[in-house]
Design an enzyme around this catalytic site. Structure first.
Site, PDB file in Angstrom:
ATOM      1  N   HIS A   1       3.404 -10.023   8.770  1.00 14.35           N
ATOM      2  CA  HIS A   1       3.403  -9.107   7.632  1.00 14.35           C
ATOM      3  C   HIS A   1       4.622  -9.281   6.733  1.00 14.35           C
ATOM      4  O   HIS A   1       4.504  -9.285   5.516  1.00 14.35           O
ATOM      5  CB  HIS A   1       3.383  -7.686   8.206  1.00 14.35           C
ATOM      6  CG  HIS A   1       3.228  -6.615   7.177  1.00 14.35           C
ATOM      7  ND1 HIS A   1       2.192  -6.595   6.273  1.00 14.35           N
ATOM      8  CD2 HIS A   1       3.979  -5.508   6.925  1.00 14.35           C
ATOM      9  CE1 HIS A   1       2.303  -5.524   5.498  1.00 14.35           C
ATOM     10  NE2 HIS A   1       3.381  -4.858   5.865  1.00 14.35           N
TER      11      HIS A   1
ATOM     12  N   ARG B   1      12.331  -4.051   9.779  1.00 12.05           N
ATOM     13  CA  ARG B   1      12.312  -3.384   8.477  1.00 12.05           C
ATOM     14  C   ARG B   1      11.756  -1.973   8.612  1.00 12.05           C
ATOM     15  O   ARG B   1      10.711  -1.766   9.223  1.00 12.05           O
ATOM     16  CB  ARG B   1      11.431  -4.188   7.531  1.00 12.05           C
ATOM     17  CG  ARG B   1      11.218  -3.572   6.180  1.00 12.05           C
ATOM     18  CD  ARG B   1      10.203  -4.375   5.383  1.00 12.05           C
ATOM     19  NE  ARG B   1       8.869  -4.243   5.912  1.00 12.05           N
ATOM     20  CZ  ARG B   1       7.829  -3.744   5.227  1.00 12.05           C
ATOM     21  NH1 ARG B   1       7.988  -3.325   4.000  1.00 12.05           N
ATOM     22  NH2 ARG B   1       6.637  -3.685   5.767  1.00 12.05           N
TER      23      ARG B   1
ATOM     24  N   HIS C   1       2.449  -6.691  11.549  1.00 15.66           N
ATOM     25  CA  HIS C   1       1.837  -5.378  11.404  1.00 15.66           C
ATOM     26  C   HIS C   1       0.829  -5.244  12.534  1.00 15.66           C
ATOM     27  O   HIS C   1       0.041  -6.155  12.779  1.00 15.66           O
ATOM     28  CB  HIS C   1       1.134  -5.260  10.043  1.00 15.66           C
ATOM     29  CG  HIS C   1       0.874  -3.834   9.676  1.00 15.66           C
ATOM     30  ND1 HIS C   1      -0.078  -3.083  10.303  1.00 15.66           N
ATOM     31  CD2 HIS C   1       1.470  -3.022   8.775  1.00 15.66           C
ATOM     32  CE1 HIS C   1      -0.062  -1.852   9.793  1.00 15.66           C
ATOM     33  NE2 HIS C   1       0.875  -1.798   8.865  1.00 15.66           N
TER      34      HIS C   1
ATOM     35  N   GLU D   1       6.658   8.370   6.204  1.00 10.53           N
ATOM     36  CA  GLU D   1       6.132   7.277   7.030  1.00 10.53           C
ATOM     37  C   GLU D   1       6.952   7.155   8.306  1.00 10.53           C
ATOM     38  O   GLU D   1       8.050   7.708   8.399  1.00 10.53           O
ATOM     39  CB  GLU D   1       6.189   5.950   6.256  1.00 10.53           C
ATOM     40  CG  GLU D   1       5.099   5.827   5.217  1.00 10.53           C
ATOM     41  CD  GLU D   1       5.103   4.472   4.520  1.00 10.53           C
ATOM     42  OE1 GLU D   1       6.122   3.763   4.567  1.00 10.53           O
ATOM     43  OE2 GLU D   1       4.072   4.131   3.910  1.00 10.53           O
TER      44      GLU D   1
ATOM     45  N   GLN E   1       0.826  -1.211   0.000  1.00  7.12           N
ATOM     46  CA  GLN E   1       0.000   0.000   0.000  1.00  7.12           C
ATOM     47  C   GLN E   1       0.856   1.255   0.000  1.00  7.12           C
ATOM     48  O   GLN E   1       0.798   2.075  -0.906  1.00  7.12           O
ATOM     49  CB  GLN E   1      -0.898  -0.009   1.239  1.00  7.12           C
ATOM     50  CG  GLN E   1      -1.891  -1.149   1.258  1.00  7.12           C
ATOM     51  CD  GLN E   1      -2.818  -1.085   2.472  1.00  7.12           C
ATOM     52  OE1 GLN E   1      -2.576  -0.354   3.424  1.00  7.12           O
ATOM     53  NE2 GLN E   1      -3.879  -1.866   2.432  1.00  7.12           N
TER      54      GLN E   1
ATOM     55  N   ARG F   1       6.260   0.134  14.850  1.00 12.56           N
ATOM     56  CA  ARG F   1       5.349  -1.000  14.651  1.00 12.56           C
ATOM     57  C   ARG F   1       5.490  -2.099  15.694  1.00 12.56           C
ATOM     58  O   ARG F   1       4.503  -2.609  16.220  1.00 12.56           O
ATOM     59  CB  ARG F   1       5.660  -1.661  13.308  1.00 12.56           C
ATOM     60  CG  ARG F   1       4.885  -1.113  12.185  1.00 12.56           C
ATOM     61  CD  ARG F   1       5.229  -1.866  10.935  1.00 12.56           C
ATOM     62  NE  ARG F   1       4.777  -1.058   9.813  1.00 12.56           N
ATOM     63  CZ  ARG F   1       4.948  -1.385   8.543  1.00 12.56           C
ATOM     64  NH1 ARG F   1       5.575  -2.497   8.233  1.00 12.56           N
ATOM     65  NH2 ARG F   1       4.502  -0.615   7.593  1.00 12.56           N
TER      66      ARG F   1
END
Ligand SMILES: Cc1cc2nc3c(=O)[nH]c(=O)nc-3n(C[C@H](O)[C@H](O)[C@H](O)COP(=O)(O)OP(=O)(O)OC[C@H]3O[C@@H](n4cnc5c(N)ncnc54)[C@H](O)[C@@H]3O)c2cc1C
Length: 1002
Positions: free
Chosen positions: A432, A467, A316, A196, A129, A371
């Protein structure tokens, strides 16, 4: 050679159709052939899908190498019906961003087969996304992107890889645009760059919240238009085909199952790229599409590729929790619908079901924490409250803004009766992304020749322990491109052997079992898959513990056993293949890789959190590495053939995998050497501390005084030369010295134990090293100093012990010398452990030389009966040999105690003794004849004469290169070179690795 015909047309998920053209591959029948000898061609698997084990009735086992078995066997090959073989220059497994990008490039150099298990677009790529990160804004910099990546990766990233990816990223984006990918632009006409979490600049290139789909569309379109590329959709890659060339495993192609026609298709290729994506489906709840079953990682593991960092599974924090929706989806989703973290970025707040905001109690950044922290907070709430989901509320934001920013999410929720502008969204964490995978070098190369990897299946070192958002599409693009040139080179150097196909047995479609049996097998496999996923979720999820991991290992093993038993009871054979069963064994394999890696990491770092080791541990800042299992030896072969393992058909779920840490798996790439020793490896320390050794003191090589007990280079210099590092300078002689490549703490006269000839015993050297390291780390990445991360990648060399014995002989009885050996070695062990604690991993340890052959020993020996046939003092050499025997044993104990370590025991004694005993045949003069040097203590100076057995020695040398001894105690440069040539290639090492490979036997 007939061309095969294309199969049907493909309907792309993104709503466009592409008619397919003829596939260009060459085809030949994989006919039933008589029994053939393997002649070095190997199946690397013991699974049922491999012919060798049909013959042997061997169990499936994703970890055990069968090379020794297969090399000696004759098996019947290609007995299956309807098996065809296709020949391509390049076989590409996977049609996500990595596979497609690579295919487009290599297609300029040969024929390409893109093999993909479902519809071509079906991939993680298609669901991405957020976007792709790249430094495209003038205010941004590569250094800043690197720093963000390294911080997110909990300092476990490979800095070189990070630099390469961040530097090459912008060009890869420009290429994508040139290929037709359309990204969002701002009002100024430039690319719109989003920001982000974890990024300190705006650098995310995106296409609304469907970036992956746009990239996939553009690349697939280009692939379809390329006449050199054939796409084989619904072709499930079963296993890589490998052969053996000496110690090298070579990839020759891949076996596939056409899941529409139920035929086996064999692809023989010169080069193979594995780009098969992730393994999200080892967990029940994942954002990954159904194709992500870790096939590539399992296949590569079976093919002897090295696997790394599998414990780092990114969860996620916010996937849509279907059970919290007013209208539940009619059919359970194959993959969880992602609620992008931009919702939290835009002010979304997380509540538990009592509408209590909980994130502030876990982290001061609350919902904006990284996250992994948010996922752990949610996980904790769910476990404490025994609830199935939490709520993410954005409804306090203006409705138009919500709809503009999150049209996709709003629509999906509305479809299930939930208006996100009015109600909170039910969310749960979901698996994820796999940060680990097949270990790749900087050009996507693996330890299997001809096999390259790119994308999520690879572990390049970019992500480290976690990541950074939007770095994975980038990594795939960069590595797909970087793998091109070495692939072309490999293609040029390898031939397509048209007869190769018959060298491997062919997998068989289980038609013979009948539909009832198959239904039973498939039904049970589905249940087992769910059970495996639930074990992984429960015991190897977001928060782990040692007990949980041990439980997981046991339960996964038992489940696998039960499943195999059922299969074989139903008539399943080793050679049989079916999509569901093949995926199942891959899921088992990946699950075990994750669990064993997680068990090896006894700290909490990035995505791996364990309550038993809740903190970072500096000495563990290394990747976990799973090496191919050692080859089955002859004894094992016999046991197998004799059926000692009996119903092993179902057992032997090994885990012979070794998990350890590594500088760089197939290229040790030591960035530095740290040496500890005595005068045999002192490159100037004693002179720096106490004053120069009188001349000549190194003139032959350096041309200026260097203060060595040698007329030139020492063995440690030749080690440095072999590793392509600058020669080591003395630690104390630090003015103007460049320490990036290591430091030498050796000083003349040093012993392992305190007391003796010099105050600089090993304990002092280790504490100097610790101070050096601490200071270096404090100063950060300064010029002329090593980088912090490199201390764990360096080679630690030892050449010490001779003085402990020599001093003992001088000051005590022979018996006392022997008695002192265990204590000397336990003090060596203390020193090694201290270094290990500081992060040292790779130890190259010289044993002690033949002390009794040194001229000074001979001179001072008063007992002619104590000389051996070569004129060496026997008692001294015997003590040295005993010391060495115990040293080797001590090193093997240390290896067991220090799980991430590599020890190479180097038998310098044998090399030196051989030189002395054959000196004249090797072009040297009588080894007892020393010259030139000046030696502290004994004053056997240049020009002085000593008498040995009536012979006068010690005249100045006319030709230094012909002398073994420089000063009666130390070896000359010529002798050191002679010895170095014999020891550095590994022929006198245990295990037998060269100095360049001294990291490879963890
Ligand atoms: C929901 C979601 C959102 C994401 N968002 C982002 C984002 O915003 N930014 C970002 O950088 N990353 C994102 N990621 C991660 C990123 O999408 C993937 O890491 C990346 O696309 C992987 O690309 P790949 O080419 O390696 O693998 P994939 O795109 O997964 O492709 C793998 C291919 O291999 C094929 N395959 C697998 N096994 C076999 C087999 N046995 N035989 C034949 N073919 C096989 C599959 O069918 C597929 O075609 C997201 C991932 C998901 C799931």
């Amino acid at each position: 050679m007939a061309a095969s015909v294309a199969t049907g047309s493909s309907n792309l998920h993104s709503g466009f159709n592409i008619s397919r053209r003829l596939q260009g591959g060459r085809q030949t029948a994989c006919a039933n052939s008589p029994t053939v000898s393997f002649n070095g061609w190997l199946h690397k698997d013991l699974s049922w899908s491999q012919g060798a084990f049909k013959v042997l009735e061997m169990p499936k086992n994703c970890n055990l190498s069968q090379s020794a078995v297969t090399r000696r066997l004759s098996v019947s090959s290609c007995f299956g019906d309807g098996v065809s073989t296709k020949y391509f220059d390049f076989a590409v497994i996977g049609s996500g961003v990595a596979g497609l990008r690579y295919a487009l490039e290599v297609a300029k150099h040969g024929t390409v087969a893109v093999i993909t298990k479902a519809e071509p677009h079906e991939s993680n790529t298609n669901y991405a996304q957020g976007g792709v990160s790249a430094v495209l804004c003038p205010k941004d910099s590569v250094e800043s992107h690197m720093q963000d990546t390294i911080i997110a990766g909990a300092y476990l990233c490979d800095e070189e890889t990070v630099r390469v990816v961040c530097t090459e990223g912008p060009e890869r984006i420009r290429e994508l645009i040139a290929m037709g990918a359309m990204f969002d632009h701002g009002e100024d006409g430039n690319l719109h760059l989003a920001r982000e979490g974890g990024h300190s600049h705006r650098r995310i290139v995106h296409a609304a919240d469907m970036t992956g789909r746009e990239i996939e569309r553009a690349l697939l379109q280009a692939v379809i238009n390329d006449p050199n590329i054939s796409v084989f959709q619904h072709h499930f890659a079963i296993d890589l085909l490998t052969s053996q060339d000496g110690p090298d495993t070579i990839c020759r192609g891949v076996d596939t199952l056409n899941t529409e026609t139920h035929e086996v298709v064999r692809f023989i290729s010169r080069v193979t790229l594995l780009a098969s994506g992730g393994a999200g489906h080892i967990y029940p709840c994942t954002t990954n599409p159904l194709v992500a079953t870790g096939d590539g990682m399992a296949m590569a593991h079976r093919a002897q590729a090295v696997i790394s960092n599998m414990e780092f599974v990114q969860f996620h924090p916010t996937a849509l929790a279907d059970e919290g929706l007013p209208i539940k989806p009619k059919k359970a989703r194959e993959n969880a619908f992602l609620i992008t973290e931009a919702v939290r970025g835009d002010g979304g707040i997380l509540y538990n079901l009592s509408m209590e905001r909980f994130m502030p109690q876990y982290d001061e950044r609350a919902e904006l924490a990284p996250r992994d922290v948010v996922a752990r907070g949610i996980d904790d709430q769910l476990k404490k409250r025994n609830e199935k989901y939490v709520l993410l509320d954005i409804s306090h934001k203006p409705r138009d803004k919500i709809l503009a920013h999150f049209p996709n999410i709003a629509a999906e929720c509305l479809r299930h009766g939930l208006d996100i502008t009015q109600q909170p969204i039910p969310v749960v964490p979901a698996a994820h992304y796999m940060c680990g995978g097949v270990r790749a070098g900087l050009e996507g190369e693996t330890n299997v020749r001809g096999l390259y990897v790119a994308g999520e299946v690879a572990c390049t070192g970019l992500h480290g322990a976690n990541r950074l958002a939007s770095n994975s599409l980038l990594e795939a693009l960069v590595f797909a491109r970087r793998a091109v040139q070495p692939s072309i080179n490999h293609k040029k150097s390898s031939s397509l052997d048209l007869s190769a196909s018959s060298c491997w047995t062919c997998p068989v479609v289980p038609n013979a079992l009948g539909s009832d049996t198959m239904n039973t097998i498939l039904g049970k496999t589905k249940e087992v898959r769910r059970e495996l996923q639930s074990i992984m979720w429960r015991y190897v999820g977001i928060v782990r513990s040692t007990t949980m991991l041990e439980t997981a290992l046991e339960r996964v093993g038992e489940l696998e056993l039960q499943w195999e038993k059922l299969l074989f009871e139903q008539g399943w054979k080793q050679t049989m293949v079916a999509l569901e069963a093949c995926e199942m064994r891959n899921l088992f394999c990946c699950a075990k890789l994750v669990v064993s890696s997680a068990m090896a990491r006894q700290e909490s770092r990035g995505l791996h959190y364990t309550i038993d080791f809740p903190h970072l541990e500096e000495s563990m800042r290394l990747p976990t590495v799973i090496f191919p299992s050692p080859a089955v030896n002859e004894m094992d072969l016999m046991k197998l053939l004799l059926g000692v393992f009996g119903i092993l058909v179902l057992k032997m779920v090994t885990d012979a995998t070794m998990v350890g840490s590594h500088a760089d798996v197939w290229n040790c790439k030591f960035p530095a050497i740290y040496n500890f020793g005595d005068s045999n490896s002192d490159t100037g320390g004693i002179s720096a501390a106490l004053g120069e050794i009188p001349p000549p003191n190194g003139e032959t090589f350096f041309g200026h005084p260097s203060g060595r007990s040698c007329d030139g280079r020492l063995i440690v210099d030749f080690i440095a030369e072999r590793l392509k590092l600058p020669y080591l300078s003395a630690y104390l002689d630090s003015v103007g010295t460049d320490f990036r490549h290591g430091a030498n703490f050796a000083t003349g006269g040093s012993s392992i134990r305190p007391g003796g000839y010099s105050p600089f015993h090993l304990g002092v050297q280790i504490s100097q090293f610790k101070q050096f390291k601490a200071r270096t780390n404090r100063l950060g990445n300064q010029r002329n100093l090593p980088r912090a991360v490199e201390f764990s990648k360096a080679l630690y060399t030892f050449d010490i012990g001779q003085n402990d014995l020599a001093y003992g002989f001088q000051h005590s009885s022979e018996e006392d010398v022997w008695k002192s050996i265990p204590d000397i070695l336990s003090q060596l062990a203390v020193a090694v452990k201290q270094l290990y604690k500081e992060g040292a991993r790779f130890f190259w340890v010289h044993n002690t030389g033949p002390l009794g052959c040194l001229p000074y020993s001979v001179i001072y020996n008063s007992d002619p009966n104590n000389l051996d046939g070569n004129g060496c003092v026997k008692s001294r050499n015997d003590a040295a040999l005993e010391f060495n025997r115990q040293l080797e044993h001590k090193l093997s104990q240390l290896k067991e105690q220090l799980p991430y370590s590599s020890f190479t025991y180097v038998d310098v004694y044998s090399a030196k003794y051989r030189l002395i005993s054959t000196a004249e045949n090797q072009g040297f003069v009588d080894p007892m004849e020393f010259c030139c040097g000046s030696y502290y203590g004994y004053h056997i100076d240049c020009g002085k004469k000593a008498v040995v057995n009536g012979t006068v020695y010690g005249n100045p040398c006319k030709d230094p290169s012909r002398h073994v001894s420089w000063d009666g105690v130390h070896y000359s440069e010529a002798a050191n070179l002679w010895v170095a040539r014999r020891i550095l290639n590994g022929s006198l090492s245990r295990p037998p690795v060269s100095v360049q490979d001294a990291c490879k036997h963890v």
